[in-house]
Design a protein around this motif. Structure first.
Motif, mmCIF file in Angstrom:
data_model
loop_
_atom_site.group_PDB
_atom_site.id
_atom_site.type_symbol
_atom_site.label_atom_id
_atom_site.label_comp_id
_atom_site.label_asym_id
_atom_site.label_seq_id
_atom_site.Cartn_x
_atom_site.Cartn_y
_atom_site.Cartn_z
ATOM 1 N N UNK A 121 0.797 -1.219 0.000
ATOM 2 C CA UNK A 121 0.000 0.000 0.000
ATOM 3 C C UNK A 121 0.826 1.264 0.000
ATOM 4 N N UNK A 122 0.216 2.348 -0.427
ATOM 5 C CA UNK A 122 0.796 3.688 -0.434
ATOM 6 C C UNK A 122 1.959 3.822 -1.419
ATOM 7 N N UNK A 123 2.285 2.772 -2.166
ATOM 8 C CA UNK A 123 3.450 2.794 -3.052
ATOM 9 C C UNK A 123 3.137 3.306 -4.451
ATOM 10 N N UNK A 124 1.858 3.445 -4.784
ATOM 11 C CA UNK A 124 1.521 3.816 -6.169
ATOM 12 C C UNK A 124 1.532 5.323 -6.395
ATOM 13 N N UNK A 125 1.655 6.090 -5.310
ATOM 14 C CA UNK A 125 1.703 7.546 -5.442
ATOM 15 C C UNK A 125 3.149 8.022 -5.351
ATOM 16 N N UNK A 126 3.534 8.905 -6.253
ATOM 17 C CA UNK A 126 4.865 9.510 -6.182
ATOM 18 C C UNK A 126 4.977 10.338 -4.911
ATOM 19 N N UNK A 178 -0.693 -7.333 -8.107
ATOM 20 C CA UNK A 178 0.026 -7.180 -9.381
ATOM 21 C C UNK A 178 -0.270 -5.840 -10.043
ATOM 22 N N UNK A 179 -1.394 -5.233 -9.686
ATOM 23 C CA UNK A 179 -1.772 -3.946 -10.279
ATOM 24 C C UNK A 179 -0.959 -2.790 -9.704
ATOM 25 N N UNK A 180 -0.359 -3.020 -8.536
ATOM 26 C CA UNK A 180 0.364 -1.929 -7.864
ATOM 27 C C UNK A 180 1.805 -2.305 -7.529
ATOM 28 N N UNK A 181 2.391 -3.191 -8.322
ATOM 29 C CA UNK A 181 3.796 -3.496 -8.045
ATOM 30 C C UNK A 181 4.625 -3.274 -9.304
ATOM 31 N N UNK A 182 5.924 -3.243 -9.087
ATOM 32 C CA UNK A 182 6.865 -3.057 -10.190
ATOM 33 C C UNK A 182 7.886 -4.177 -10.128
ATOM 34 N N UNK A 192 1.150 5.165 -10.099
ATOM 35 C CA UNK A 192 1.108 6.586 -10.464
ATOM 36 C C UNK A 192 -0.302 7.095 -10.762
ATOM 37 N N UNK A 193 -1.338 6.256 -10.555
ATOM 38 C CA UNK A 193 -2.711 6.728 -10.760
ATOM 39 C C UNK A 193 -3.106 7.578 -9.554
ATOM 40 N N UNK A 194 -3.328 8.865 -9.808
ATOM 41 C CA UNK A 194 -3.720 9.792 -8.753
ATOM 42 C C UNK A 194 -5.232 9.978 -8.856
ATOM 43 N N UNK A 195 -5.956 9.137 -8.121
ATOM 44 C CA UNK A 195 -7.415 9.140 -8.200
ATOM 45 C C UNK A 195 -8.020 9.748 -6.946
ATOM 46 N N UNK A 196 -9.210 10.336 -7.104
ATOM 47 C CA UNK A 196 -9.913 10.952 -5.988
ATOM 48 C C UNK A 196 -11.312 10.354 -5.897
#
Length: 199
Positions: A121-126, A178-182, A192-196
């Protein structure tokens, strides 16, 4: 419930600011002496407490905000992580899939933290986005969570809400994770998806 952030670079400091905005006390640690980053912690707020690594990992919930390659060193800080929840904020970009045994990066991290419950968690945002107040445009910034332990994901989801974010659970590490890892030279689809989210 006690909290710690291990790693105090841009991501660790952004997480610390999220805790400070909510007035929640959190320990921060690196492999360095706490005095070397005490002034940075103090500038963020009085609820940000610099500690030695051995002390910080006594927390119930530990955010892993180090370079992926350093996760095994952090895991050695305790003989067992039983009873603790680890939030994997790392990204394994550049790490060969074969070095991960062909599995999701967070599954490799989970194996290092014996006995602990791991949540990706929290890893997908720069860092620059994570650093901002999550209350945006009348909504809340989304954080994605994935875990093989639904109870741990729910626990971190509640914390995310306390920090002002809107959590979205993606399921298990081998599915939603898998959707949020590299790994290698590829990023998951939600990185990097910045969603609200709006109520």
């Amino acid at each position: 419930m006690s909290y710690a952030i291990v790693g105090f670079g841009k991501i660790g400091q952004a997480l610390a600011r999220a805790f400070a905005r909510s007035g929640i006390e959190v320990s921060v640690a690196t492999t360095r002496d706490p005095e070397s980053f005490a002034s940075t912690a103090a500038a963020i707020g009085p609820t940000i407490i610099p500690k030695k690594l051995a002390e910080a990992v006594k927390a119930d919930i530990v955010f892993l905000a180090v370079r992926f390659e350093a996760h095994r060193d952090v895991a050695k800080a305790l003989p067992t992580w039983q009873g603790k929840t680890i939030v994997d904020v790392t990204n394994a970009y550049g790490v060969l899939p074969e070095d991960l045994g062909g599995q999701p990066s967070s599954r490799a991290v989970a194996q290092a933290f014996t006995g602990g419950r791991l949540v990706k968690g929290f890893n997908h945002l720069g860092a620059a986005v994570l650093d901002q107040d999550p209350a945006v445009h009348g909504g809340k910034r989304v954080v994605f969570l994935a875990s093989d332990d639904d109870g741990a994901a729910t626990e971190i989801g509640a914390l995310a809400e306390n920090l002002g974010f809107s959590p979205i659970k993606l399921g298990a590490l081998s599915e939603g994770g898998l959707l949020v890892h590299a790994r290698g030279n590829s990023w998951g689809q939600l990185i990097f998806k910045d969603l609200v989210k709006f109520d």
